[in-house]
Design a protein around this motif. Sequence first.
Motif, PDB file in Angstrom:
ATOM      1  N   UNK A  61       0.833  -1.193   0.000  1.00 55.73           N
ATOM      2  CA  UNK A  61       0.000   0.000   0.000  1.00 55.73           C
ATOM      3  C   UNK A  61       0.876   1.254   0.000  1.00 55.73           C
ATOM      4  N   UNK A  62       0.356   2.298  -0.610  1.00 52.98           N
ATOM      5  CA  UNK A  62       1.029   3.596  -0.538  1.00 52.98           C
ATOM      6  C   UNK A  62       2.091   3.833  -1.580  1.00 52.98           C
ATOM      7  N   UNK A  63       2.220   2.975  -2.585  1.00 56.95           N
ATOM      8  CA  UNK A  63       3.210   3.188  -3.640  1.00 56.95           C
ATOM      9  C   UNK A  63       2.667   2.645  -4.947  1.00 56.95           C
ATOM     10  N   UNK A  64       3.154   3.230  -6.027  1.00 56.50           N
ATOM     11  CA  UNK A  64       2.756   2.743  -7.352  1.00 56.50           C
ATOM     12  C   UNK A  64       3.768   1.753  -7.917  1.00 56.50           C
ATOM     13  N   UNK A  65       4.891   1.567  -7.231  1.00 57.90           N
ATOM     14  CA  UNK A  65       5.895   0.605  -7.699  1.00 57.90           C
ATOM     15  C   UNK A  65       5.408  -0.822  -7.496  1.00 57.90           C
ATOM     16  N   UNK A  66       5.828  -1.702  -8.379  1.00 56.46           N
ATOM     17  CA  UNK A  66       5.457  -3.115  -8.283  1.00 56.46           C
ATOM     18  C   UNK A  66       6.674  -3.986  -8.540  1.00 56.46           C
TER      19      UNK A  66
ATOM     20  N   UNK B 238      12.932  -1.670  -6.008  1.00 56.08           N
ATOM     21  CA  UNK B 238      13.207  -0.858  -4.830  1.00 56.08           C
ATOM     22  C   UNK B 238      12.357  -1.191  -3.626  1.00 56.08           C
ATOM     23  N   UNK B 239      11.634  -2.289  -3.664  1.00 55.56           N
ATOM     24  CA  UNK B 239      10.757  -2.687  -2.572  1.00 55.56           C
ATOM     25  C   UNK B 239      11.372  -3.860  -1.816  1.00 55.56           C
ATOM     26  N   UNK B 240      10.644  -4.365  -0.842  1.00 55.32           N
ATOM     27  CA  UNK B 240      11.096  -5.520  -0.074  1.00 55.32           C
ATOM     28  C   UNK B 240      10.062  -6.644  -0.208  1.00 55.32           C
ATOM     29  N   UNK B 241       9.924  -7.211  -1.423  1.00 59.06           N
ATOM     30  CA  UNK B 241       8.891  -8.220  -1.663  1.00 59.06           C
ATOM     31  C   UNK B 241       9.377  -9.610  -1.278  1.00 59.06           C
ATOM     32  N   UNK B 242       8.463 -10.555  -1.176  1.00 60.12           N
ATOM     33  CA  UNK B 242       8.866 -11.955  -0.969  1.00 60.12           C
ATOM     34  C   UNK B 242       9.680 -12.458  -2.165  1.00 60.12           C
ATOM     35  N   UNK B 243      10.618 -13.360  -1.891  1.00 58.88           N
ATOM     36  CA  UNK B 243      11.445 -13.901  -2.970  1.00 58.88           C
ATOM     37  C   UNK B 243      10.670 -14.882  -3.839  1.00 58.88           C
ATOM     38  N   UNK B 244       9.664 -15.517  -3.260  1.00 59.78           N
ATOM     39  CA  UNK B 244       8.882 -16.508  -3.991  1.00 59.78           C
ATOM     40  C   UNK B 244       7.400 -16.400  -3.642  1.00 59.78           C
TER      41      UNK B 244
END
Length: 224
Positions: A126-131, A201-207
């Motif tokens: 939430x709060x960003x347009x980056x994916x 530039x985010x901290x997403x799950x690796x899988x």
Amino acid sequence: MSVSAPRMAVAVSTDGRDARVGVGYDGLVQWIDVASGKRVGHIPRGYYDTIADAVDTACPDLAPATMSVGFRRVFGCTVQVKRSPYLAPTTGGAVSERRTVGWNTENNVYVSVRFSPRYAAYWRPKGTSNSASYTSSISLNQLSLLVAGTSYRPLEIYRESSTGPNGSDWHIAVFDVPAGQAAMSFTGEVVARDVLADRAGLDPPARGRATVPVALTITFPPVR
């Protein structure tokens, strides 16, 4: 199922009462009684059941809004269903070679469900347009074809490469079912396994992993 071929004339030296004419292909000879004009012996009924041999359909699209926050997935598929009493060997486009070849039994047909998935996975907080984006692999599980009240499991599942309309491989399930049946129901699961490709530039799950149920009603039109 419609079959067309060149015409030919055969001379019979007797009155024809005990004569038969045979036409063979790949080990199967279809015989015609000259006196009656009827087929006799082994008859591949899938050729003569007045039902079309192919039909196209599609999966309902799964929109991103229907998925949970975080992982968002887009899914759809194109499906081609073909039926035939005979399967020729696979040719150059196969990723994995089909083992089922040749003639089916007299009263059955092979039904090939050709499945081309369209799938994309991304992750956005939430709060960003980056994916963050992912590369994904697709497999099919728990496949079943319901025909005349009986559920059939596939003889095998194989793939053909880079020929699907969605830019993905064809996943093809082969079933052995009775001839003469126009209505069928196909069910199964599409399993997607996601591996992080660009974190943006985010901290997403690796899988990630998702299972999407598929249910299709298949109706072959009549051939007149």
